[in-house]
Write an enzyme that holds these catalytic residues in place. Sequence first.
Site: not given
Length: 200
Positions: A102, A152, A183
């Site tokens: 991320s 996501d 995610h």
Amino acid sequence: MIHIFQQGSNPSKPTFLVLHGTGGNEHDLLPIASHIDSEASVLSVRGNVSENGMPRFFKRLSEGVFDMADLKARTEELNQFIATAAEEHGFDRSNIIAIGYSNGANIAANLLFTYSDALKGAILHHPMVPNRETQLPDLSGVQVFIAAGTNDPICPAEESTDLEGMLQNAGAAVKLHWENYGHQLTMPEVEAAKSWYDQL
């Protein structure tokens, strides 16, 4: 920068630059690095930015909207820190593979977007395109694995395909792997990353 360095048992193996997601820390992804290669050295770094008490690697203006000036400055800071850490801990600066999730994957991607020699390779879990306005350096010989989610909510699928295309156009060899878990960073994508790494 706050960090953990773990000396690997095999000096010929790369050093993993481990970069957590928003709200994480330098401990979070150590098990993943160990799973991918237990013999590699690890440099796991905590982001220097705090967003409501949550560590990050650079500021954002809102969800998915990066503070581009801060991203540039923090990328330079991280690149310099890697060089300093290589001298301090005695690892090969030219043999580093990033493992990022991320926010950590985003700054790892921006290292690639900024420097031709910052990383030998990268495992990017749920990254976005860090900067659409930049000219990428020559990334010939750089190996990149991208793990993305078809559903996501934070990182739309086109972010992953656009990132793949931009890196490939700069000469990098890119493997894009899809999962269907939003995610989240999941074991199936870690296993896929390990399979990719084992073929390098």
